[in-house]
Design a protein around this motif. Structure first.
Motif, short mmCIF file in Angstrom:
data_model
loop_
_atom_site.label_atom_id
_atom_site.label_comp_id
_atom_site.label_asym_id
_atom_site.label_seq_id
_atom_site.Cartn_x
_atom_site.Cartn_y
_atom_site.Cartn_z
N LYS A 28 2.16 6.19 -5.54
CA LYS A 28 3.61 6.41 -5.52
C LYS A 28 4.00 7.26 -6.72
O LYS A 28 3.42 7.14 -7.79
CB LYS A 28 4.37 5.08 -5.58
N ILE A 33 10.54 -0.72 -11.84
CA ILE A 33 9.32 0.02 -11.55
C ILE A 33 8.38 -0.09 -12.75
O ILE A 33 8.81 0.02 -13.90
CB ILE A 33 9.62 1.51 -11.31
N LYS A 81 7.68 8.55 -8.69
CA LYS A 81 9.15 8.41 -8.74
C LYS A 81 9.66 9.20 -9.93
O LYS A 81 9.15 9.07 -11.05
CB LYS A 81 9.53 6.94 -8.87
N THR A 116 8.96 11.10 -14.98
CA THR A 116 8.21 10.87 -13.76
C THR A 116 7.19 9.77 -13.99
O THR A 116 6.45 9.81 -14.98
CB THR A 116 7.50 12.16 -13.30
#
Length: 153
Positions: A135, A102, A137, A115
Motif C-alpha cells: 500500500k 496508518i 498513501k 508518502t
C-alpha cells in the motif's frame, strides 16, 4: 521575562549551526523557559549546552530569576516541524488523520506532503487464502493530526 530577547538569543544560537532547528519554545509558570531543538543529524549535548549558555549569559539574573531547559525531543514527542520528517525518511511512522491511523515507512517528503509505504495481508480477489499487498498513501501535512516515529527494539 523579556520573551522577545529570549527569542533573539535563541535564533542567534541556532544560526551558528545550520543543521539545528527549533521545535518548540515555551514560557512556563515560575519564569521557566523550555527550548526543544532538533537537528538534521541529531543534536549533540554540546550544542544544547552552547544554546543554553548563549541565552543564560546574555540575560540579567539580577533583573529576573529564571530557569532554562534546552533539550531535544524524546521518542514519545510527535513530529511537529516539516524538517523532522525529512530526517526520518526510511523509518516507520505512526500517523493519525481525522479518518484513519496508518503505520508505514516514510519514503518521500516534500514541502506539501509525505508518502508512506506498508504491506498488508488481504483476502485474494479470487479463491481462498490471503496475499500480501503493498500500500502507498500520500498525506498532506494539513491532514496529519499527529505523527510519531515507531521505535523498534
Amino acid at each position: 521575562m523579556n520573551q522577545e530577547r529570549v527569542k533573539e538569543l535563541l535564533q542567534e544560537a541556532l544560526s551558528e549551526n545550520e543543521s539545528l532547528f527549533l521545535i518548540e519554545l515555551q514560557f512556563l509558570a515560575n519564569s521557566k523557559i523550555k527550548v526543544i531543538v532538533d537537528g538534521d543529524e541529531g543534536v549533540p549535548l554540546s550544542e544544547c549546552v552552547r544554546i543554553s549558555r548563549n541565552i543564560e549569559h546574555n540575560l540579567d539574573r539580577e533583573e529576573e530569576d529564571f530557569s532554562l531547559e534546552v533539550t531535544t525531543p524524546d521518542i514519545a514527542h510527535p513530529l511537529l516541524v516539516k524538517r523532522q520528517y525529512k530526517k526520518n525518511i526510511n523509518r516507520i511512522l505512526k500517523v493519525k488523520t481525522e479518518a484513519e491511523e496508518i503505520e508505514g515507512t516514510l519514503t518521500d517528503v516534500t514541502d506539501e506532503k509525505i508518502t508512506l509505504h506498508w504491506k498488508v495481508r488481504e483476502p485474494k480477489p479470487i479463491g481462498k487464502g490471503k496475499h500480501t499487498v503493498e500500500k502507498i498513501k500520500t498525506l498532506l501535512y494539513e491532514d496529519i493530526k499527529s505523527a510519531k516515529v515507531k521505535i523498534i527494539f
